[in-house]
Write a protein that holds these residues in place. Structure first.
Motif, short mmCIF file in Angstrom:
data_model
loop_
_atom_site.label_atom_id
_atom_site.label_comp_id
_atom_site.label_asym_id
_atom_site.label_seq_id
_atom_site.Cartn_x
_atom_site.Cartn_y
_atom_site.Cartn_z
N ALA A 1 -39.40 -20.15 15.27
CA ALA A 1 -39.24 -18.70 15.15
C ALA A 1 -37.97 -18.36 14.37
O ALA A 1 -37.93 -17.41 13.59
CB ALA A 1 -39.20 -18.06 16.54
N PHE A 2 -36.93 -19.15 14.58
CA PHE A 2 -35.67 -19.00 13.86
C PHE A 2 -35.89 -19.11 12.35
O PHE A 2 -35.36 -18.31 11.56
CB PHE A 2 -34.70 -20.09 14.35
CG PHE A 2 -33.32 -20.04 13.77
CD1 PHE A 2 -32.33 -19.25 14.32
CD2 PHE A 2 -32.99 -20.83 12.66
CE1 PHE A 2 -31.03 -19.24 13.81
CE2 PHE A 2 -31.70 -20.81 12.13
CZ PHE A 2 -30.73 -20.01 12.70
N ARG B 1 -38.74 -22.00 19.64
CA ARG B 1 -37.67 -21.08 19.29
C ARG B 1 -37.06 -21.43 17.93
O ARG B 1 -36.65 -20.55 17.17
CB ARG B 1 -36.60 -21.08 20.38
CG ARG B 1 -37.12 -20.60 21.73
CD ARG B 1 -36.09 -20.74 22.83
NE ARG B 1 -34.98 -19.81 22.66
CZ ARG B 1 -33.99 -19.67 23.54
NH1 ARG B 1 -33.98 -20.41 24.64
NH2 ARG B 1 -33.03 -18.80 23.33
N GLU C 1 -27.68 -17.44 13.69
CA GLU C 1 -28.05 -16.09 13.26
C GLU C 1 -26.85 -15.33 12.71
O GLU C 1 -26.97 -14.57 11.74
CB GLU C 1 -28.67 -15.32 14.42
CG GLU C 1 -30.05 -15.83 14.85
CD GLU C 1 -30.59 -15.07 16.05
OE1 GLU C 1 -29.98 -14.05 16.44
OE2 GLU C 1 -31.63 -15.49 16.60
N GLU D 1 -38.89 -18.75 10.78
CA GLU D 1 -39.80 -17.67 10.37
C GLU D 1 -39.06 -16.35 10.19
O GLU D 1 -39.43 -15.54 9.33
CB GLU D 1 -40.91 -17.51 11.40
CG GLU D 1 -41.90 -18.68 11.43
CD GLU D 1 -42.90 -18.58 12.57
OE1 GLU D 1 -42.85 -17.54 13.30
OE2 GLU D 1 -43.70 -19.50 12.74
N ASN D 2 -38.02 -16.13 10.96
CA ASN D 2 -37.25 -14.89 10.88
C ASN D 2 -36.19 -14.93 9.78
O ASN D 2 -35.40 -14.00 9.63
CB ASN D 2 -36.59 -14.58 12.22
CG ASN D 2 -37.61 -14.19 13.28
OD1 ASN D 2 -38.66 -13.62 12.98
ND2 ASN D 2 -37.32 -14.52 14.54
N GLY D 3 -36.17 -16.02 9.02
CA GLY D 3 -35.28 -16.10 7.87
C GLY D 3 -33.87 -16.55 8.14
O GLY D 3 -33.00 -16.49 7.26
#
Length: 308
Positions: free
Chosen positions: A122-123, A119, A105, A125-127
């Protein structure tokens, strides 16, 4: 002998010595030149000959789990990747999956190899990541004392095994050692307490529950020293088995699949290097290495490749 003859002999000797000195210097220079050429990567020239081509090496930062490091897998994979791609040198940061994702991140890692699929997705999907792919898997197991004071082996299923550990711990017979480090293994452990309908234990509320905050290797050492229970990935346990005084007591449940994935970090500092590692670890060459790792020493593979 005339004086002139003596002088002539001395002059001739001096000329021979000077010629030999020059020959030695030329020979030494030639040896040094060949040595320098030998230190460079040599690639075929257009005319079919060889010419030295210096390779500019850039660093690729790989954030991964302690299990891939502690099991010894990277001792095989990293040199093979660097041989296939001499333009890259890999720096491994071995931490829990949660910490590895955070490094992604903040762009402090270029590529990730982790094991907490929900997880990881999700990483993406959150760009924070460009792409994620399955690489390999093994499974989680419960290990503990050979005498199995909690009766984990005799439990009807995995939920019953977790309840048995809790009951034995609450009565002061044993304890459970958790990594407590937000790793993929820790994430799986917490899900098992929940599946067994047991309130998430903590060191503050439960004397029988200890959190090391360390990687799998150190957690296994502590568990063995105390002769108690923990949950581990199979690979790390097998790689350390000879130095431990605990054994596998529970295995084979479908819920204990331990899937690993590779992710290219979005806007990574070394985007090309990250993509190169991503593509390579999914290649037949790397997948073959993964499938063979551990077979000769342990009689079984420590990881099963499944990129296809």
């Amino acid at each position: 002998m005339h004086v002139s003859e003596g002088i002539g002999s001395k002059v001739a000797g001096s000329k021979r010595a000077l010629s030999w000195h020059r020959f030695s210097l030329v020979t030494l220079a030639l040896i040094l030149a060949l040595t320098i050429v030998g230190c460079n990567k040599v690639e075929p020239a257009d005319d079919g000959g060889d010419k030295p081509v210096p390779v500019e090496v850039t660093e690729v930062i790989l954030a991964s789990t302690t299990s891939t490091q502690d099991s010894g897998l990277f001792d095989e994979l990293i040199p093979a990747f660097e041989k296939a791609h001499p333009e890259y040198a890999v720096k491994v940061i071995a931490v829990g999956t949660g910490e590895a994702l955070k490094l992604g991140e903040t762009k402090d890692a270029d590529v990730l190899l982790v094991h907490a699929k929900a997880r990881e997705e999700a990483f993406i999907e959150n760009g924070f990541g460009i792409e994620r792919r399955d690489v390999m898997y093994n499974d989680f197991v419960i290990v503990g004392p050979k005498e199995d004071v909690a009766g984990v082996k005799a439990a009807a299923d995995f939920a019953a095994a977790m309840k048995a550990i809790e009951k034995a711990g609450a009565s002061g017979k044993t304890s459970f050692v958790s990594r407590g480090d937000d790793s993929g293994t820790h994430t799986k452990e917490l899900s098992l307490w929940k599946a067994a309908e047991i309130a998430t234990p903590t060191p503050e509320a439960n004397k029988w529950y200890e959190s090391t905050g360390q990687g799998m290797g150190e957690t296994l050492k502590i568990t063995s020293e105390k002769n108690v229970y923990t949950m581990t990935d199979r690979a790390t346990y097998l790689s350390m088995k000879e130095a431990l005084d605990i054994e596998i007591l529970r295995e084979g449940d479908k819920s204990l699949l331990n899937q690993y994935g590779v992710i290219v970090v979005a806007q990574a500092d070394n985007q090309q290097g990250a993509q190169a590692f991503f593509d390579w670890v999914l290649s037949p060459e790397a997948q073959k290495l993964i499938g063979e790792f551990g077979v000769e020493k342990y009689g079984e593979p420590l990881f099963t490749p499944n990129a296809s």
